[in-house]
Write a protein that holds these residues in place. Sequence first.
Motif, PDB file in Angstrom:
ATOM      1  N   ALA A  92      23.211 -12.220  47.119  1.00  0.00           N
ATOM      2  CA  ALA A  92      24.646 -12.689  47.164  1.00  0.00           C
ATOM      3  C   ALA A  92      24.829 -11.613  46.239  1.00  0.00           C
ATOM      4  O   ALA A  92      24.232 -10.950  44.868  1.00  0.00           O
ATOM      5  CB  ALA A  92      24.770 -14.312  46.248  1.00  0.00           C
ATOM      6  N   VAL A  93      26.251 -11.573  45.595  1.00  0.00           N
ATOM      7  CA  VAL A  93      26.848 -10.540  45.071  1.00  0.00           C
ATOM      8  C   VAL A  93      27.892 -11.526  43.746  1.00  0.00           C
ATOM      9  O   VAL A  93      28.919 -11.662  44.252  1.00  0.00           O
ATOM     10  CB  VAL A  93      27.670  -9.270  45.547  1.00  0.00           C
ATOM     11  CG1 VAL A  93      28.595  -8.863  43.874  1.00  0.00           C
ATOM     12  CG2 VAL A  93      26.725  -8.573  46.280  1.00  0.00           C
TER      13      VAL A  93
ATOM     14  N   ARG B  68      31.211 -15.099  39.260  1.00  0.00           N
ATOM     15  CA  ARG B  68      31.749 -15.325  39.772  1.00  0.00           C
ATOM     16  C   ARG B  68      31.309 -14.804  41.201  1.00  0.00           C
ATOM     17  O   ARG B  68      30.930 -13.583  41.036  1.00  0.00           O
ATOM     18  CB  ARG B  68      33.478 -15.444  39.565  1.00  0.00           C
ATOM     19  CG  ARG B  68      34.177 -16.163  37.751  1.00  0.00           C
ATOM     20  CD  ARG B  68      35.275 -16.149  37.902  1.00  0.00           C
ATOM     21  NE  ARG B  68      35.476 -16.869  36.635  1.00  0.00           N
ATOM     22  CZ  ARG B  68      35.929 -18.753  37.422  1.00  0.00           C
ATOM     23  NH1 ARG B  68      35.641 -18.698  38.554  1.00  0.00           N
ATOM     24  NH2 ARG B  68      36.441 -18.909  35.591  1.00  0.00           N
ATOM     25  N   ILE B  69      31.527 -15.442  42.051  1.00  0.00           N
ATOM     26  CA  ILE B  69      30.722 -14.893  43.363  1.00  0.00           C
ATOM     27  C   ILE B  69      32.164 -14.559  44.000  1.00  0.00           C
ATOM     28  O   ILE B  69      32.827 -14.425  43.761  1.00  0.00           O
ATOM     29  CB  ILE B  69      30.514 -16.321  44.440  1.00  0.00           C
ATOM     30  CG1 ILE B  69      29.614 -17.655  44.188  1.00  0.00           C
ATOM     31  CG2 ILE B  69      30.001 -15.872  45.827  1.00  0.00           C
ATOM     32  CD1 ILE B  69      29.748 -18.732  44.479  1.00  0.00           C
ATOM     33  N   ALA B  70      31.457 -13.185  44.747  1.00  0.00           N
ATOM     34  CA  ALA B  70      31.777 -11.800  45.253  1.00  0.00           C
ATOM     35  C   ALA B  70      31.567 -12.093  46.406  1.00  0.00           C
ATOM     36  O   ALA B  70      32.430 -11.709  47.520  1.00  0.00           O
ATOM     37  CB  ALA B  70      31.834 -10.732  44.566  1.00  0.00           C
TER      38      ALA B  70
ATOM     39  N   THR C 259      15.517 -10.811  42.640  1.00  0.00           N
ATOM     40  CA  THR C 259      15.372  -9.713  42.648  1.00  0.00           C
ATOM     41  C   THR C 259      16.794  -9.482  41.625  1.00  0.00           C
ATOM     42  O   THR C 259      17.899  -9.798  42.608  1.00  0.00           O
ATOM     43  CB  THR C 259      15.067  -8.547  42.522  1.00  0.00           C
ATOM     44  OG1 THR C 259      13.753  -8.365  43.089  1.00  0.00           O
ATOM     45  CG2 THR C 259      15.926  -7.300  41.946  1.00  0.00           C
ATOM     46  N   CYS C 260      17.017  -9.574  40.977  1.00  0.00           N
ATOM     47  CA  CYS C 260      18.586  -9.467  39.981  1.00  0.00           C
ATOM     48  C   CYS C 260      19.006  -8.159  39.798  1.00  0.00           C
ATOM     49  O   CYS C 260      18.239  -7.327  38.295  1.00  0.00           O
ATOM     50  CB  CYS C 260      18.939 -10.495  38.526  1.00  0.00           C
ATOM     51  SG  CYS C 260      18.533 -12.251  39.611  1.00  0.00           S
TER      52      CYS C 260
ATOM     53  N   LEU D 256      23.672  -8.418  41.409  1.00  0.00           N
ATOM     54  CA  LEU D 256      23.466  -7.875  43.234  1.00  0.00           C
ATOM     55  C   LEU D 256      22.222  -9.356  42.696  1.00  0.00           C
ATOM     56  O   LEU D 256      21.242  -8.839  42.462  1.00  0.00           O
ATOM     57  CB  LEU D 256      23.010  -6.784  43.580  1.00  0.00           C
ATOM     58  CG  LEU D 256      22.005  -7.307  45.098  1.00  0.00           C
ATOM     59  CD1 LEU D 256      23.586  -7.909  45.939  1.00  0.00           C
ATOM     60  CD2 LEU D 256      22.331  -5.262  45.510  1.00  0.00           C
ATOM     61  N   ILE D 257      22.009 -10.611  43.516  1.00  0.00           N
ATOM     62  CA  ILE D 257      21.230 -11.231  43.732  1.00  0.00           C
ATOM     63  C   ILE D 257      20.071 -10.922  44.981  1.00  0.00           C
ATOM     64  O   ILE D 257      20.764 -11.871  45.970  1.00  0.00           O
ATOM     65  CB  ILE D 257      21.322 -12.554  43.489  1.00  0.00           C
ATOM     66  CG1 ILE D 257      21.782 -13.579  41.944  1.00  0.00           C
ATOM     67  CG2 ILE D 257      20.301 -13.501  43.183  1.00  0.00           C
ATOM     68  CD1 ILE D 257      22.846 -14.035  42.261  1.00  0.00           C
TER      69      ILE D 257
END
Length: 689
Positions: free
Chosen positions: A203-204, A211-213, A284-285, A297-298
């Motif tokens: 997820a970004v 906020r979710i990209a 990992t972030c 970046l998750i």
Amino acid sequence: MNFTRWSARLPGTQRRTAAAQAAIRARARSAGTSGSGSDDGNGTTRRGSAAGGTGDGEAEADGGEPPTGPTAAPAPAPPATSGTDRPALPGRAAPPHDDVPDNPTVPAARSRPPAAAEAGSPAGPGAETAPDSAPAPASGPGREAAPKTGAGADAGGNAGACAGGDAEAGAGTASDEAGRQRRRAIDALPVRALLGEVPALAAVVHGPEHRIAFVNDAYSRVFGPRPTGAAAREALPELVELGLLPLMDQVRRSGRPRTVKSRRVPPQRGVPGGRQRPGYYTFTCTPISTSGDSGVLIFAADVTDQVEAAERLRASERRQREAAVTLQRSLLPQELEQPDDLRVAATYQPGGTDAAVGGDWYDVITLGAGRTALVIGDVMGRGVRAAAVMGQLRTAVRAYARLDLPPHEILQLLDGLAAEIDASQIATCVYAVHDPNEGCLSYASAGHVPILVRDADGTVLRATEHTGPPLGTGGWLHTSGSLPLPEGATAVLYTDGLIERRDADIDEGVAALEHAFAGATGSPDIVCDRLLRALGISEDHDDDVALLVFQYPARTGPDAELFHNAALDLLGGTEAAPRARAFASGVLASWRFPTELRDLGVLAASELVANSLQHGTPPMRLLLRRTDRRLIIEVTDGDDHLPRRCRAEPGDEAGRGISIVATIASAWGSRRTPGGGKSVWCEFALPGR
């Protein structure tokens, strides 16, 4: 052996050989389709058409347009020559080793950029040629073949010799080309498509509110779909539950990636296709920076299998450790014997968290006549073998103790037994005997740490003498010593795990124990706990610890009335027997024993005195002792010949005394005294005890 096939199998030459064969094959194919031609020396090549023409068309050597017009008939091919101008046999290809040029063009082909190699290849994709190489001119009728030099020599004449290696070279070239195509395809993917293809959760998010990209399909399958543009605190509740939002803030501010391992994710039963059982993920972030904003970046990898395997391994280790500790404790006394005159407590703590058992042991053995043996030992090393040796030594100590031998003789027997059990195992041991009649503690040590005795006033005495080498070494005569143990005194036996530290000398550990022991008052159980705390012994201590504490309490008030001693020196000849019977009768009556017990005590005293008068030598003595649980009758003399129980025939006039004593008493025995001579004793249990 075919050099082409053999060298293709070598890791260092496979790529070079494949490139060289591809170049030769391309030139041979070009020469076969163009017919015959000749170099006019002006940089042009005359080519004839395979369909038959006039042969006057010209083409530039640098790749210009081919000539137009009628085609010439094909000219007969001259005999092929090898790299040394040796003509090949008719209908037979040149030897395989001859078609490899002296100066191969593989290094040049490898150094050529991939794009240039593909653009300049006359054979199309998959073929690589060396730079500055051209097809060799074919010889016409009546014309002598031109010498072949360079990388293009024998391209036409030796094409058949390379036919055996074409399949392998083609496969290698096709594999390389496929790899390049895959790399180009991956490079051409956009970031969203690339993250969408990975099996891990991705997820970004961007901005201070995260906020979710972007959320990939793997993330949606686990946690469900997430709306783009929503803040992570409302739209990504799973990250809030896992405590990742503060970490994401830190990553965004610092610009450094952070990782949290093995976070538990609960079942997602409300999510279509979600996990139906708990899972574990490593998150990992990673910071992401663009021209206008920054984000995170998750990336989450599923480590459920690894975590469950590790948990199974830990559970197995726990079970093995429990089994090892159970084995160790089963070899130790399940319940300590409590002598009449001593208060005893012991503790054992296994060292470390592994499943290896140790070789520490302790024991308390009542010897009779009020005497008690106290033992502690340590087998070097750890493991089942050390525990097995420990169990055998402890059993042997109990057997030898029944002989009521002096401490040094017990250790002498154990020394020989330890060498027989396992010559590679070494054990230390202390064997001590407490005799309330003497008020002392006799002992012998085999390489063990010293006994500590604390008087009633707090003074600590260390037993440093009469210490020999460890058990199993052999060739040493152990000796016995003694320590005063008056009423109110406390003594401690222990193993080296209590005092030994890696960063300190063992004498410093003994000194620390002395200091702690001087102030450790209370019952033996309390003293054990205080010593363990004072020495810093916890559950993760790396060595086994065995501790045995015993006290010789000072009795006052009603308790003192339960303990009495009375002695009579036996002088003279046969008249000593009636005096002994009268003395025993009066003493037992003063102690308010029941009539039946008093009569049995007088009979036992009479038989023991008569046996001593008949078989012993002066000095002789009768000792009567009462404890809170038993009556003890003991006779000593100067002869060291120990009596034994035997069966007397009906006509025998002697030999029945010991049998009578053994029949009416609860226990009986004999031993040699330290100063020479022997002691014969018997016990009677008091009513209600």
